[in-house]
Design a protein around this motif. Structure first.
Motif, short mmCIF file in Angstrom:
data_model
loop_
_atom_site.label_atom_id
_atom_site.label_comp_id
_atom_site.label_asym_id
_atom_site.label_seq_id
_atom_site.Cartn_x
_atom_site.Cartn_y
_atom_site.Cartn_z
N ARG A 94 -114.45 69.16 110.38
CA ARG A 94 -114.36 70.29 109.58
C ARG A 94 -115.32 69.92 108.30
O ARG A 94 -115.51 69.03 107.90
CB ARG A 94 -112.70 70.23 108.76
N GLN A 123 -113.28 74.09 106.31
CA GLN A 123 -113.10 74.82 107.78
C GLN A 123 -113.53 74.17 108.94
O GLN A 123 -114.14 73.21 108.97
CB GLN A 123 -113.89 76.20 107.22
N ARG A 158 -116.01 83.19 96.11
CA ARG A 158 -116.91 82.93 97.43
C ARG A 158 -117.50 84.43 97.52
O ARG A 158 -116.68 85.54 97.25
CB ARG A 158 -116.17 82.79 98.58
N LYS A 177 -113.93 91.02 104.10
CA LYS A 177 -114.62 90.12 104.81
C LYS A 177 -114.33 90.33 106.40
O LYS A 177 -113.40 91.01 106.49
CB LYS A 177 -114.06 88.84 104.60
N GLY A 207 -116.42 88.17 109.43
CA GLY A 207 -116.60 86.77 110.16
C GLY A 207 -117.53 86.82 111.03
O GLY A 207 -117.67 88.11 112.14
N CYS A 225 -121.53 82.71 109.18
CA CYS A 225 -120.71 82.40 108.21
C CYS A 225 -119.45 81.66 108.56
O CYS A 225 -118.32 81.21 108.12
CB CYS A 225 -120.16 83.78 107.29
N ASN A 226 -119.58 81.07 109.57
CA ASN A 226 -118.48 80.10 110.28
C ASN A 226 -117.42 80.99 110.84
O ASN A 226 -116.08 80.71 110.27
CB ASN A 226 -118.12 78.97 109.46
N GLN A 227 -117.49 82.20 110.62
CA GLN A 227 -116.25 83.07 111.00
C GLN A 227 -115.37 83.27 109.62
O GLN A 227 -114.24 83.87 109.73
CB GLN A 227 -115.51 82.66 112.20
N THR A 228 -115.79 82.80 108.49
CA THR A 228 -115.10 82.79 107.11
C THR A 228 -115.13 84.34 106.69
O THR A 228 -114.25 84.54 105.79
CB THR A 228 -115.26 81.65 106.35
N TYR A 279 -117.43 84.84 104.40
CA TYR A 279 -117.83 84.24 103.13
C TYR A 279 -119.10 83.25 103.19
O TYR A 279 -119.00 82.56 104.02
CB TYR A 279 -116.86 83.92 102.27
#
Ligand SMILES: [Zn+2]
Length: 581
Positions: free
Chosen positions: A243, A251, A468, A506, A508, A512-515, A517
């Motif tokens: 992570r 994440q 973020r 948002k 993903g 943005c690593n699917q975040t 943000y």
């Protein structure tokens, strides 16, 4: 999109004098008896205006005599972290991130596990002869007294998220089980790892294209590229979970197959020059990267922690080449930046930056310093640790010079030093741990500074949060209905005015690593001292009275500034709510 909104647009709950009176007026109905902490938390939360009164009342009655704070988290009204931040600010205690500080065996072994479990507390370090303890509920005085009696060390109390403390407690419970009753299993595990080690030492002998080395290198490189501040390798039953902490949030990025786990762990320990045979005790080391990874010159600190599933490893990436950002890069509106640039060029007076831990206060201070840093100006910083390297800044010498930088006003003494310096011909820059700007003025009086000096010395207070930023590659447009906006605690007048307007939320994507943000943006409130505010400070007026007067003079609330950034598509309503609570 219009980023400059009229200064007085407000959300219902933040109306001065409403819903902030003690006893929970404005929550509706007759609330059940609750403890002092619940009262406090209710007030803090209703003051933010983020939780509708009826929802708050519902959670409150569900909590009954139990922990109201806990119930809020359970009902998804507040995040465990957000609550910890609020409580830390309220009690003026440091906010502790256990995932970052780690927990030493020496410290956690100091107090019995069942006591820690009952009080939701975690001793995490022993430093300078004091035991550092994180608690979830700093209002539980009896509990803290009990902790004091349980150890021979003097205590240094901080506040951590309840969830994080419970995670550590579970980890310790598992670890003690593993090292005791399950010693046989542990031995078997170790003999397995020993076999893998042999492979790994060969790797060190020069087979640099081995898949294991490539894998470890790629994780470190990716972390550097993604701008991660930490990398966690957490052994699970079936895999090694990797992570990253990016923009303050952990994440998941990868799961490494179980059979490769011992090899990866050993490789990391070799890189950090740790004792690879030692798996039962936590170890600390560092990795020096020869080349700059992804354009960042990194210093990597490594900490290992034994768990029942094997060793977990946390790497902290410190950016040695980090440059202090400029005021413009911090995301301040042009109008506010212009005001701040005038303030920071004044020859005297104190400019204070306030907000909770992790809100980027010192970054803003350094940005301000960068702004005025000229060869002819002498800047003295009383700052430890030195977070950025500024060329030309004299960071040790303490003398009568032009600009005095005090890292944090944390007690009566630093408060008096700062105020005195501001009144004797210096520009003072410092930070203060308060929720908003008006509170900074009342806090200084509480710290023992004469009220008439507060008004005379302080030229401005900047309050801030870090939110973020929406990923520009994937964020999606939507047009929320008025209902939806009202549900997001937007005041009725703004909601009505925003009807049909385009907002962003948002989604993903891989970038943005699917975040949803990427990066962060500051949310600000600037209070500039005026004659009216100065006379209010002299009469020791309440935070609410100061706020009302400042708003009358054009100050925006943090929420208003955040909303302007939401309207501009820089962040989401959801994220604004997360950092504002
Ligand atoms: Zn994206």
């Amino acid at each position: 999109m219009d980023i400059e909104r009229p200064p007085n647009l407000r959300t219902p709950g933040t109306e001065p004098g409403s819903a902030t009176s003690p006893g929970g007026a404005g929550l509706g109905g007759t609330p059940p008896p609750i403890n002092a902490l619940a009262e406090l938390v209710a007030d803090l939360i209703s003051a933010t205006g983020l939780v509708p009164a009826d929802k708050l009342a519902m959670v409150r009655s569900a909590a009954g005599m139990g922990s109201f704070a806990h119930a809020l988290v359970e009902q998804n009204v507040a995040s465990s972290e957000g609550l910890a931040r609020t409580l830390a600010a309220r009690y003026q205690l440091p906010l502790v991130d256990l995932a970052l500080t780690g927990v030493t065996d020496e410290a956690s072994g100091e107090i019995a596990l069942h006591v820690l479990e009952r009080l939701v507390a975690m001793p995490y370090a022993i430093e300078d002869g004091t035991l550092r303890v994180a608690v979830a509920d700093p209002g539980n005085i009896q509990g803290i007294d009990e902790l004091r009696l349980a150890t021979r060390y003097p205590l240094d109390i901080g506040v951590a998220a309840r969830d994080d403390i419970l995670t550590e407690i579970r980890r310790l419970a598992r670890a003690s089980e593993a090292f005791g009753a399950r010693a046989a299993v542990q031995e078997e595990l170790e003999s397995l790892e020993e076999e893998e080690e042999a492979d790994d030492l060969e790797v060190e002998d020069g087979i640099s294209d081995a898949p294991l080395v490539r894998l470890v290198n790629s994780v470190i490189f990716q972390a550097a590229e993604d701008g991660a501040s930490d990398v966690h390798f957490e052994p699970q039953e079936d895999s090694l979970l990797v992570r990253f902490r990016i923009d303050g949030v952990l994440q998941e990025v990868q799961r490494i197959p179980k059979r490769m786990t011992p090899g990866v762990v050993t490789r990391l320990k070799v890189l950090a020059k740790l004792d690879i045979a030692e798996r039962r005790k936590p170890q600390d080391g560092r990795i020096s990267l020869n080349a700059a990874a992804a354009g960042r010159l990194l210093d990597v600190r490594v900490a290992t922690l034994p768990t029942v599933e094997g060793e977990s490893i946390v790497m902290r990436l410190l950016d040695k080449s980090k440059r202090a950002p400029t005021l413009q890069e911090l995301g301040m509106s042009d109008e506010m930046r212009a005001q701040l640039e005038i303030l920071i060029r004044k020859p005297t007076g104190a400019l204070l930056v306030c907000g909770p831990t992790g809100s980027g206060k010192s970054t803003t201070l350094y940005a301000g310093l960068t702004e005025i840093n000229r060869p002819e100006i002498n800047i003295i910083t009383v700052e430890d640790p030195v977070e950025y390297r500024l060329q030309g800044v004299n960071q040790v010498q303490i003398n009568t010079k032009d600009v005095v930088m005090v890292g944090e006003i944390r007690d009566g003494e630093t408060a008096k030093i700062s105020i005195e310096a501001a009144l004797t011909g210096h520009l003072v820059l410092s930070t203060l741990h308060t929720n908003d700007a008006p509170q900074a003025l009342t806090r200084l009086s509480e710290m023992g500074v004469e009220p008439f000096l507060v008004g005379a010395a302080v030229s401005a207070v900047l309050a801030q949060r870090l939110a973020r930023k929406l990923c520009t590659h994937c964020c999606e447009m939507y047009t929320p209905g008025v209902d939806e906006l009202l549900k997001a605690r937007v005041s009725p007048d703004i909601a009505a005015a925003s009807d049909g307007m385009v907002f962003y939320r948002k989604k993903g994507c891989p970038r943005c690593n699917q975040t949803g943000y990427k990066g962060r943006i500051g949310i600000y409130q600037l209070l500039t001292m005026s004659e009216q505010l100065e006379s209010l400070a002299v009469t020791k007026a309440s935070r609410e009275d100061i706020e009302r007067a400042a708003i009358g003079e054009g100050m925006r609330t943090l929420w208003d500034d955040g909303l302007a950034k939401v309207a501009a598509g820089l962040t989401s309503i959801e994220e604004l709510a997360r950092v504002s609570i």
